[in-house]
Design an enzyme around this catalytic site. Structure first.
Site, PDB file in Angstrom:
ATOM      1  N   TYR B 118       0.836  -1.207   0.000  1.00 35.72           N
ATOM      2  CA  TYR B 118       0.000   0.000   0.000  1.00 35.72           C
ATOM      3  C   TYR B 118       0.861   1.243   0.000  1.00 35.72           C
ATOM      4  CZ  TYR B 118      -4.354  -2.451   1.196  1.00 35.72           C
ATOM      5  OH  TYR B 118      -5.466  -3.245   1.192  1.00 35.72           O
ATOM      6  N   TYR B 157      -0.850  -9.936   0.808  1.00 35.82           N
ATOM      7  CA  TYR B 157       0.218  -9.385   1.656  1.00 35.82           C
ATOM      8  C   TYR B 157       0.138  -9.948   3.075  1.00 35.82           C
ATOM      9  CZ  TYR B 157      -3.476  -6.026   3.034  1.00 35.82           C
ATOM     10  OH  TYR B 157      -4.638  -5.443   3.462  1.00 35.82           O
ATOM     11  N   ARG B 167      -3.292 -11.652   3.953  1.00 33.62           N
ATOM     12  CA  ARG B 167      -4.566 -11.276   3.351  1.00 33.62           C
ATOM     13  C   ARG B 167      -4.638 -11.847   1.946  1.00 33.62           C
ATOM     14  NH1 ARG B 167      -7.919  -7.623   4.498  1.00 33.62           N
ATOM     15  NH2 ARG B 167      -9.229  -9.398   4.020  1.00 33.62           N
ATOM     16  N   HIS B 170      -7.376  -8.489  -2.452  1.00 34.56           N
ATOM     17  CA  HIS B 170      -8.690  -7.893  -2.215  1.00 34.56           C
ATOM     18  C   HIS B 170      -8.683  -6.422  -2.581  1.00 34.56           C
ATOM     19  CE1 HIS B 170      -6.358  -7.037   1.416  1.00 34.56           C
ATOM     20  NE2 HIS B 170      -7.085  -5.937   1.526  1.00 34.56           N
ATOM     21  N   HIS B 172     -10.773  -2.912  -1.328  1.00 39.57           N
ATOM     22  CA  HIS B 172     -11.696  -2.344  -0.342  1.00 39.57           C
ATOM     23  C   HIS B 172     -12.734  -1.483  -1.064  1.00 39.57           C
ATOM     24  CE1 HIS B 172      -9.167  -3.284   3.259  1.00 39.57           C
ATOM     25  NE2 HIS B 172      -8.195  -3.237   2.370  1.00 39.57           N
TER      26      HIS B 172
END
Ligand SMILES: [Fe+3]
Lengths: 204, 252
Positions: B118, B157, B167, B170, B172
């Site tokens: 991110y 990640y 995770r 995905h 959000h």
């Protein structure tokens, strides 16, 4: 067998996670150049009608620590008690007031600040006036489904005493968790996620 | 500012929203996801029939949307460059529980880059940043609730929870419908990803059908040949009661 109702199920909620700012407040977290400004950062302009106030919010966890990665949205009526929404059929709200704000709690202090106006009174389902209030919605890492609460005003004692929503709260000693205290033009509102003073959250 | 008006022939709906099924959503306290332990309310929610404060909500106009807001491959990239990763289109509809499209819904998305990193100051995963990928985008749904955006498929990640939790890939999603009571944040997963069923955040959801409802299907028919694959992801917001036979004291 009867016919089926063929209703869909609401999409299940998932936590906003630690990086919610990237999507909802990119400028706040240093991602410039994608959106001119973060949505909801400003609720008022110089022409907005009503008494200017500020709401200072903290979100506090079960270890008494303010969250530094929470996101809070507020939704409220204008000074005349009208919502800036197509579903508002009683009249037209102040075009210079959005009624909706979004802020992230500060990454060092854990506070967020909304600059807004004091809302007017809005009728309850049966037509009685509710006390002036703001609806708040809180998401963060570790919160699996957004939490809804209300912010009432400490200097509206009489209206609060007659408010039909506050009247429904069975444990009277919890009402204080929904009331912001005033100092000058600023109301302070702590949202406690758990503990003895856990804020009242609503299933709306 | 908000305040977009609906088409003149579509009278806004003002009925109360269907009750939220709290058995379908994750509960607040889910110890497998450790951060929830200190951030979960422990007292029962106070039930509140919808008043105008919950029935109304902000509606956003197309004036907030920039040309590249729905294109994460290019909206942060330097001129002539593009984000790196498998190119995908995500499309679908925002519906309510009655199956009716939610016109004008605002969808905001955010995600990691193709390496699972991110663009955020609190993020420390060793996978590199992509200088041409910001990771956010937004779209306003059309009259029938349809939406689409273009991005790169995010990578999985690792995250600090258990000693080795990851995770699944995905995206959000944050969605605004017509009333503030419909406000929803969720995540989209990708069909066929074995990491979905191992994830403590996914597993906060008690019902596996609800998890399948968050899993986008590979949609070869919507794929652009030689360019981008497509995934279809429908989002369902709360439905609302009809007010046809109700006596209302306010309104009209
Ligand atoms: Fe994530």
């Amino acid at each position: 067998m009867a016919q089926t109702l063929e209703r869909l199920k609401e999409s299940a909620s998932q936590t906003a996670g630690p990086y919610v700012h990237i999507g909802l407040m990119p400028n706040f977290c240093g991602i410039g150049g994608v959106y001119a400004h973060d949505l909801g950062a400003t609720m008022v302009n110089e022409k907005t009608k009503g008494e200017r106030i500020r709401i200072k919010i903290r979100v506090i966890d079960g270890a008494d620590t303010p969250l530094k990665d929470a996101l809070v949205e507020i939704w409220q009526a204008d000074a005349a008690g009208l919502y800036n929404s197509p579903s508002e059929l009683r009249g037209s709200a102040d075009p210079n007031f959005s009624g909706w704000g979004r802020q992230a709690t500060d990454m060092t202090s854990g506070e967020c600040l909304f600059e807004t106006v004091k809302p007017g009174r809005v009728p309850f389902i049966d037509g009685r006036p509710m006390a002036p209030h703001i609806t708040a919605w809180i998401v963060a890492r570790g919160i699996n489904i957004g939490l809804h609460t209300r912010i009432y005003f400490g200097d509206e004692e009489k209206a609060n005493a007659q408010d039909p929503v506050l009247a429904r709260i069975e444990h009277r000693n919890r009402i204080g968790t929904l009331i912001a205290s005033r100092e000058g033009d600023t109301y302070a509102f702590d949202i406690r996620l758990q503990g003895d003073d856990e804020t009242v959250f609503f299933d709306i | 500012m908000t305040g977009q008006k609906l088409a003149p022939n579509s009278r806004p709906e003002t009925g109360a929203f269907f009750q939220r099924d709290r058995e379908w959503h994750p509960p607040a306290f889910t110890p497998g996801y450790k951060t929830s332990i200190l951030r979960s309310p422990r007292r029962p929610l106070v039930a509140l029939n919808n008043t105008l404060s919950e029935l109304t909500g902000p509606v956003f106009g197309h004036d907030i949307i920039g040309e590249l807001d729905n294109d994460l491959i290019y909206n942060f990239a330097a001129p002539g460059e593009a984000a790196i990763g498998p190119r995908i289109i995500v499309h679908g509809r925002v519906l309510d529980e009655r199956g009716i499209g939610v016109s004008g819904a605002l969808i905001e998305v955010w995600q990691a880059n193709a390496g699972g990193r991110y663009r955020h100051k609190n993020e420390g995963y060793l996978a590199p940043l992509d200088p041409n990928f910001g990771g956010g985008g937004r779209i306003i749904a059309t009259e029938d609730g349809s939406y689409s955006f273009r991005t790169v498929q995010p990578g999985p990640y690792p995250w600090p929870n258990g000693p080795n939790d990851w995770r699944p890939a995905h995206i959000h999603f944050s969605i605004f419908g017509h009333g503030f009571a419909q406000r929803l944040i969720t995540q989209m997963y990708f069909e066929g990803d074995p990491m979905i069923w191992k994830c403590p955040i996914v597993r906060t959801i008690p019902d596996h059908h609800a998890i399948e409802g968050l899993t986008a299907a590979l949609d070869m028919q919507a794929t652009i040949p030689m360019d981008a694959r497509a995934y279809k992801f429908d989002i369902v917001l709360r439905g609302r009661r009809s007010t046809l036979f109700e006596n209302r004291l306010e309104g009209n």
